[in-house]
Design a protein around this motif. Structure first.
Motif, PDB file in Angstrom:
ATOM      1  N   SER A   1      -1.024  13.054   3.136  1.00 28.48           N
ATOM      2  CA  SER A   1      -1.533  12.649   1.818  1.00 28.48           C
ATOM      3  C   SER A   1      -2.350  11.370   1.940  1.00 28.48           C
ATOM      4  O   SER A   1      -3.351  11.184   1.232  1.00 28.48           O
ATOM      5  CB  SER A   1      -0.374  12.454   0.837  1.00 28.48           C
ATOM      6  OG  SER A   1       0.408  11.346   1.212  1.00 28.48           O
ATOM      7  N   ASN A   2      -1.950  10.477   2.866  1.00 25.90           N
ATOM      8  CA  ASN A   2      -2.746   9.269   3.109  1.00 25.90           C
ATOM      9  C   ASN A   2      -4.090   9.614   3.743  1.00 25.90           C
ATOM     10  O   ASN A   2      -5.117   9.020   3.411  1.00 25.90           O
ATOM     11  CB  ASN A   2      -1.985   8.302   4.026  1.00 25.90           C
ATOM     12  CG  ASN A   2      -0.728   7.771   3.371  1.00 25.90           C
ATOM     13  OD1 ASN A   2      -0.676   7.604   2.156  1.00 25.90           O
ATOM     14  ND2 ASN A   2       0.292   7.496   4.162  1.00 25.90           N
TER      15      ASN A   2
ATOM     16  N   TRP B   1      -5.699  12.394   3.342  1.00 26.20           N
ATOM     17  CA  TRP B   1      -6.522  12.987   2.288  1.00 26.20           C
ATOM     18  C   TRP B   1      -7.181  11.890   1.435  1.00 26.20           C
ATOM     19  O   TRP B   1      -8.371  11.978   1.101  1.00 26.20           O
ATOM     20  CB  TRP B   1      -5.683  13.904   1.415  1.00 26.20           C
ATOM     21  CG  TRP B   1      -6.353  14.259   0.121  1.00 26.20           C
ATOM     22  CD1 TRP B   1      -6.067  13.780  -1.118  1.00 26.20           C
ATOM     23  CD2 TRP B   1      -7.473  15.151  -0.055  1.00 26.20           C
ATOM     24  NE1 TRP B   1      -6.920  14.309  -2.056  1.00 26.20           N
ATOM     25  CE2 TRP B   1      -7.791  15.148  -1.431  1.00 26.20           C
ATOM     26  CE3 TRP B   1      -8.225  15.930   0.816  1.00 26.20           C
ATOM     27  CZ2 TRP B   1      -8.836  15.910  -1.951  1.00 26.20           C
ATOM     28  CZ3 TRP B   1      -9.268  16.691   0.290  1.00 26.20           C
ATOM     29  CH2 TRP B   1      -9.551  16.679  -1.073  1.00 26.20           C
ATOM     30  N   GLN B   2      -6.424  10.867   1.088  1.00 25.11           N
ATOM     31  CA  GLN B   2      -6.998   9.787   0.274  1.00 25.11           C
ATOM     32  C   GLN B   2      -8.095   9.050   1.023  1.00 25.11           C
ATOM     33  O   GLN B   2      -9.130   8.701   0.435  1.00 25.11           O
ATOM     34  CB  GLN B   2      -5.892   8.794  -0.120  1.00 25.11           C
ATOM     35  CG  GLN B   2      -4.940   9.357  -1.151  1.00 25.11           C
ATOM     36  CD  GLN B   2      -3.997   8.297  -1.698  1.00 25.11           C
ATOM     37  OE1 GLN B   2      -4.417   7.211  -2.053  1.00 25.11           O
ATOM     38  NE2 GLN B   2      -2.727   8.611  -1.754  1.00 25.11           N
TER      39      GLN B   2
ATOM     40  N   LYS C   1     -12.050   9.021  -0.214  1.00 23.58           N
ATOM     41  CA  LYS C   1     -12.797   7.782  -0.444  1.00 23.58           C
ATOM     42  C   LYS C   1     -13.977   7.641   0.518  1.00 23.58           C
ATOM     43  O   LYS C   1     -15.009   7.063   0.171  1.00 23.58           O
ATOM     44  CB  LYS C   1     -11.862   6.585  -0.339  1.00 23.58           C
ATOM     45  CG  LYS C   1     -10.899   6.477  -1.526  1.00 23.58           C
ATOM     46  CD  LYS C   1     -10.136   5.185  -1.521  1.00 23.58           C
ATOM     47  CE  LYS C   1      -9.083   5.149  -0.449  1.00 23.58           C
ATOM     48  NZ  LYS C   1      -8.226   3.951  -0.529  1.00 23.58           N
TER      49      LYS C   1
ATOM     50  N   TYR D   1     -12.897   8.788  -9.167  1.00 20.47           N
ATOM     51  CA  TYR D   1     -12.136   8.777  -7.908  1.00 20.47           C
ATOM     52  C   TYR D   1     -10.628   8.688  -8.188  1.00 20.47           C
ATOM     53  O   TYR D   1      -9.824   9.361  -7.536  1.00 20.47           O
ATOM     54  CB  TYR D   1     -12.569   7.605  -7.026  1.00 20.47           C
ATOM     55  CG  TYR D   1     -13.857   7.851  -6.288  1.00 20.47           C
ATOM     56  CD1 TYR D   1     -13.940   8.830  -5.292  1.00 20.47           C
ATOM     57  CD2 TYR D   1     -14.995   7.116  -6.573  1.00 20.47           C
ATOM     58  CE1 TYR D   1     -15.126   9.061  -4.612  1.00 20.47           C
ATOM     59  CE2 TYR D   1     -16.189   7.332  -5.896  1.00 20.47           C
ATOM     60  CZ  TYR D   1     -16.252   8.306  -4.915  1.00 20.47           C
ATOM     61  OH  TYR D   1     -17.429   8.546  -4.257  1.00 20.47           O
TER      62      TYR D   1
ATOM     63  N   THR E   1      -7.832  11.429  -7.159  1.00 23.54           N
ATOM     64  CA  THR E   1      -6.657  11.010  -6.378  1.00 23.54           C
ATOM     65  C   THR E   1      -5.367  11.388  -7.098  1.00 23.54           C
ATOM     66  O   THR E   1      -4.423  11.903  -6.478  1.00 23.54           O
ATOM     67  CB  THR E   1      -6.690   9.487  -6.150  1.00 23.54           C
ATOM     68  OG1 THR E   1      -7.901   9.140  -5.491  1.00 23.54           O
ATOM     69  CG2 THR E   1      -5.508   9.037  -5.306  1.00 23.54           C
TER      70      THR E   1
ATOM     71  N   SER F   1      -4.861  15.261  -6.951  1.00 25.95           N
ATOM     72  CA  SER F   1      -4.533  15.715  -5.599  1.00 25.95           C
ATOM     73  C   SER F   1      -3.138  15.252  -5.184  1.00 25.95           C
ATOM     74  O   SER F   1      -2.414  15.982  -4.491  1.00 25.95           O
ATOM     75  CB  SER F   1      -5.583  15.234  -4.597  1.00 25.95           C
ATOM     76  OG  SER F   1      -5.736  13.839  -4.660  1.00 25.95           O
ATOM     77  N   MET F   2      -2.731  14.037  -5.609  1.00 25.92           N
ATOM     78  CA  MET F   2      -1.390  13.566  -5.266  1.00 25.92           C
ATOM     79  C   MET F   2      -0.317  14.413  -5.939  1.00 25.92           C
ATOM     80  O   MET F   2       0.751  14.651  -5.363  1.00 25.92           O
ATOM     81  CB  MET F   2      -1.228  12.101  -5.667  1.00 25.92           C
ATOM     82  CG  MET F   2      -2.032  11.127  -4.806  1.00 25.92           C
ATOM     83  SD  MET F   2      -1.847  11.392  -3.039  1.00 25.92           S
ATOM     84  CE  MET F   2      -0.121  11.070  -2.823  1.00 25.92           C
TER      85      MET F   2
END
Length: 230
Positions: free
Chosen positions: A162-163, A165-166, A170, A208, A212, A215-216
Motif C-alpha cells: 500500500s505504501n 502504491w502511494q 504520487k 490526489y 489515495t 485506493s486505501m
C-alpha cells in the motif's frame, strides 16, 4: 464553482480526464513494477552471488537515483538511443517516444525496485520449517510457491505494498515534464490560463487525496481478506 464546470465554460472535464490518465498510469506502472519484482525478487533471494549482485544492483541504483532523473533518462535518453539505432539503418528523422509508455515504464521500474524489497522481506519472514516440511512431503516447487509461499507472502506484503502504491500514485505527477496530461500537468495549464494557481493546485491536491483515500479503502479490504488464518 463555474470554473470547474464541464464544457467550454469550465475546467471540470479536462481535470476529470486528467484524473483518469493519472489512474491509468498508476495502474500500468504498478503492473510493470510487479513484473520487475517477479524477476528480481528471486535474484535477491538467490544463494548464487552473481545473481544476488544483479538483484542488489537494481534495487540499490533505482532507489538511490531521484525519480525525476529516471524519467528524464527514459524520455530524453530513450529517444536519443532509438534515433541512434535508427541512424545506423539510414533513418535520420526525429523519433519521439510515446509519453504514456515512457512515463509508465519509468515509474514502473521505480515501483518495481520497492516492490522487490517488499516481496523479499515477506518471503524471508515465512518460517523456514514450512519449506523443509513441503520438501519432505514431496510437494513440487510450483506447489510450494502457489499453496504455501504465495498466500503467506501476500498477507505479509499487502500492508507495505500500500505504501508502494502511494509512492507510485504520487510519482505520476513527475511525468508532467513529458507533456502527458495528468492531474499535475492539467492543473499547471489551467493555473496558467486563469492566473489562479492557488485554486487549481489546491484542486490537484484534493484529487490526489481523493485517489489515495479510495485506493486505501480498497487495499484495506484486501488486507483484511488475506489476514485471515489458513
Amino acid at each position: 464553482m463555474e470554473i470547474l464546470a464541464f464544457g467550454k465554460t469550465g475546467w471540470g472535464d479536462e481535470l476529470f480526464y486528467a484524473t483518469l490518465m493519472t489512474i491509468a498510469v498508476s495502474i500500468t506502472a504498478m503492473v510493470i513494477g510487479f513484473f520487475f519484482a517477479a524477476i528480481f525478487t528471486p535474484l535477491k533471494l538467490s544463494k548464487h552471488k552473481s545473481l544476488n549482485l544483479i538483484g542488489n544492483f537494481y534495487t540499490t541504483v533505482i532507489r538511490g537515483v531521484p525519480e525525476l532523473l529516471v524519467i528524464y533518462l527514459f524520455f530524453f535518453g530513450g529517444s536519443s538511443a532509438i534515433m541512434y539505432v535508427a541512424s545506423i539503418f539510414g533513418y535520420f528523422e526525429y523519433i519521439e517516444i510515446n509519453a504514456f509508455i515512457t512515463g509508465s515504464l519509468a515509474i514502473g521500474i521505480i515501483s518495481g525496485a520497492y516492490s522487490t524489497e517488499v516481496f523479499r522481506g515477506a518471503i524471508q519472514s515465512i518460517d523456514k520449517g514450512q519449506f523443509e516440511a513441503a520438501k519432505v512431503l514431496g510437494i513440487s516447487r510450483f506447489g510450494q510457491f502457489y499453496k504455501i509461499i504465495m498466500p503467506q507472502m501476500l498477507r505479509l506484503a499487502i500492508p507495505n505494498l500500500s505504501n508502494v502504491w502511494q509512492i507510485t500514485l504520487k510519482d505520476t505527477s513527475l511525468i508532467s515534464v513529458t507533456g502527458l496530461v495528468e492531474i499535475m500537468r492539467q492543473s499547471y495549464v489551467a493555473a496558467g490560463s486563469t492566473r489562479d494557481p492557488l485554486f487549481f493546485y489546491s484542486v490537484a491536491a484534493l484529487l490526489y487525496l481523493f485517489l489515495t483515500f479510495i485506493s486505501m479503502k480498497l487495499i484495506n479490504r484486501l488486507e483484511l481478506k488475506y489476514s485471515r488464518g489458513y
